[in-house]
Scaffold this active site. Structure first.
Site, mmCIF file in Angstrom:
data_model
loop_
_atom_site.group_PDB
_atom_site.id
_atom_site.type_symbol
_atom_site.label_atom_id
_atom_site.label_comp_id
_atom_site.label_asym_id
_atom_site.label_seq_id
_atom_site.Cartn_x
_atom_site.Cartn_y
_atom_site.Cartn_z
ATOM 1 N N ASP A 232 0.863 -1.183 0.000
ATOM 2 C CA ASP A 232 0.000 0.000 0.000
ATOM 3 C C ASP A 232 0.894 1.226 0.000
ATOM 4 O O ASP A 232 1.731 1.394 0.895
ATOM 5 C CB ASP A 232 -0.905 -0.003 1.232
ATOM 6 C CG ASP A 232 -1.783 1.237 1.287
ATOM 7 O OD1 ASP A 232 -2.740 1.323 0.491
ATOM 8 O OD2 ASP A 232 -1.512 2.126 2.123
ATOM 9 N N GLU B 254 -1.427 -1.620 -5.753
ATOM 10 C CA GLU B 254 -2.617 -0.920 -6.228
ATOM 11 C C GLU B 254 -2.407 -0.420 -7.655
ATOM 12 O O GLU B 254 -1.321 0.037 -8.009
ATOM 13 C CB GLU B 254 -2.922 0.265 -5.313
ATOM 14 C CG GLU B 254 -3.237 -0.091 -3.880
ATOM 15 C CD GLU B 254 -3.311 1.134 -3.009
ATOM 16 O OE1 GLU B 254 -4.417 1.479 -2.558
ATOM 17 O OE2 GLU B 254 -2.252 1.745 -2.779
ATOM 18 N N CYS C 84 -12.179 -4.086 6.300
ATOM 19 C CA CYS C 84 -11.525 -4.742 7.413
ATOM 20 C C CYS C 84 -10.889 -6.038 6.921
ATOM 21 O O CYS C 84 -11.568 -6.885 6.321
ATOM 22 C CB CYS C 84 -12.528 -5.027 8.536
ATOM 23 S SG CYS C 84 -11.811 -5.918 9.934
ATOM 24 N N ASP D 115 -2.563 1.589 7.039
ATOM 25 C CA ASP D 115 -1.829 1.246 5.825
ATOM 26 C C ASP D 115 -1.551 -0.251 5.743
ATOM 27 O O ASP D 115 -1.649 -0.848 4.664
ATOM 28 C CB ASP D 115 -0.516 2.030 5.778
ATOM 29 C CG ASP D 115 -0.734 3.531 5.699
ATOM 30 O OD1 ASP D 115 -1.747 3.932 5.092
ATOM 31 O OD2 ASP D 115 0.088 4.291 6.244
#
Length: 398
Positions: free
Chosen positions: A185, A269, A333, A362
């Site tokens: 991330d 990502e 979550c 993060d």
């Protein structure tokens, strides 16, 4: 490419600077020729025709004939390859643009090593490369020159440093074969957070260097344009910027190599960094809002080296890097799969409103990325992943 610090003498530096100017001049002439073309008009000249025009121009202009024909023809060959890449639908390259002095200083030499050019080692820390018209130019032998190089490129950055890069594609980093998957991330406060809990920070300028940079920028604003004082201040700023860039590149190289050696599959990502760092000024009719805050965010994103890290991972671990849709990964979550915007208490704290799971925000997003969880606007498809619903408290008996 393997890049080395070039150490030319003052006389050799003058020759290298002339080569850069000739290569830039020939490239810009080719750009101008193609800028006049439009559908229905006769096609722009190709590489062979441009070479014939270059021969005529060298016969007419002594300053151009004083340079190396190999450097100038290579600039035309590079332009032809750039145009072919632009028209290739499988290649996302953009249209070749104008080259500017002080920003795009460089030239390329191609051919067989030992015939058109050569490289040799003088001592443990010094080597030499043959450059047309300049002779043997020394460079810092920081590591072995890779065999099989068919060309090299000489460049000068804004800080005035010369470099030589030998065009050899290195072998990819072998996979460890442990079957481990990692999610990354990327952020501003934390440059890269791994799903293993490791937090990585891209180095930048120190507090003392940032203070000096601001002082130099104020001097630059007060300096008279075209003065020698302004040139010295710009050079000092460029040296600080180059130091920051070198640290970021070194961090990206070491981090990408370490990750490629440790994990079989790397998931990141799929971010559109160009769109994310677009200026927020807007237009005169529709001006932007919070422009200064957006500019600061853009600087933070670019200083974190998001694109550089992923690009080097793809180079070193080809076929082992997967890009995941980043939608709502920071709101999901990793323990129960609940998606709720309220679970993100702050930039660093994630506390699930359903199951009570708490941890670093993060790292939680990195775990979701490692699992390949890319939720839709509703939070899931309702079958394999939970839909985005109101949080439910756990029963005391659970």
């Amino acid at each position: 490419m393997s890049r080395y610090r070039l150490l030319p003498t003052p006389a050799q530096e003058a020759v290298l600077r002339d080569h850069c100017g000739h290569a830039r001049y020939v490239w810009n002439l080719a750009i101008e020729q193609h800028s006049h073309w439009h559908p229905g008009r006769k096609s722009a000249p190709g590489y062979l025709e441009q070479c014939r025009q270059l021969t005529a121009a060298r016969a007419e202009h002594p300053w151009l004939a004083a340079g190396s024909q190999a450097v100038q023809q290579q600039a035309l060959r590079d332009f032809t390859q750039a145009m072919a890449a632009f028209y290739d639908p499988q290649n996302p390259a953009g249209r070749p643009s104008w080259r500017k002095a002080g920003r795009d200083d460089g030239f390329r030499i191609s051919g067989r090593c030992g015939r058109q050019w050569d490289v040799r080692r003088l001592s443990r820390k010094t080597g030499e490369v043959w450059v047309p018209k300049a002779g043997w130019v020394r460079f810092r032998w920081s590591r072995a020159v890779p065999p099989g190089a068919k060309s090299y490129r000489v460049t000068q950055d804004r800080a005035g440093r010369w470099h030589v890069a030998f065009a050899v594609i290195p072998a990819p980093v072998p996979a460890p074969g442990n079957g481990q998957v990692v999610g990354i991330d990327r952020g501003v406060a934390v440059s890269a957070a791994l799903s293993t809990g490791q937090m990585l920070h891209a180095p930048g300028l120190t507090a003392r260097e940032r203070t000096r940079l601001r002082r130099l920028q104020r001097k630059l604003a007060r300096a008279t344009r075209g003065s020698n004082h302004r040139g010295r201040v710009k050079h000092a700023i460029a040296r600080l910027r180059a130091r920051e860039t070198d640290r970021r590149k070194d961090w990206a190289e070491k981090t990408s190599t370490n990750i490629a050696r440790r994990f079989d599959l790397i998931r990141v990502e799929d971010l559109q960094i160009g769109n994310m760092t677009r200026s927020g000024k807007g237009t005169r009719e529709n001006p932007g809002r919070n422009v200064r805050a957006k500019a600061g965010l853009n600087r933070g994103i670019l200083a974190s080296g998001w694109g550089l890290l992923v690009r080097r991972l793809e180079d070193k671990a080809p076929g082992r890097v997967e890009k995941i849709n980043p939608a709502l990964t920071s709101q999901r979550c990793s323990a129960c799969g609940q998606v709720d915007r309220g679970s993100r208490e702050s930039q660093a704290v994630f506390r699930c409103t359903a199951c009570g799971f708490a941890g670093n925000a993060d790292v939680n997003a990195a775990i979701n990325i490692a699992a390949g969880h890319a939720v839709t606007a509703r939070g899931g498809d309702g079958i394999t992943r939970p839909v985005n619903r109101e949080p439910h408290l756990l029963l005391p008996s659970a």
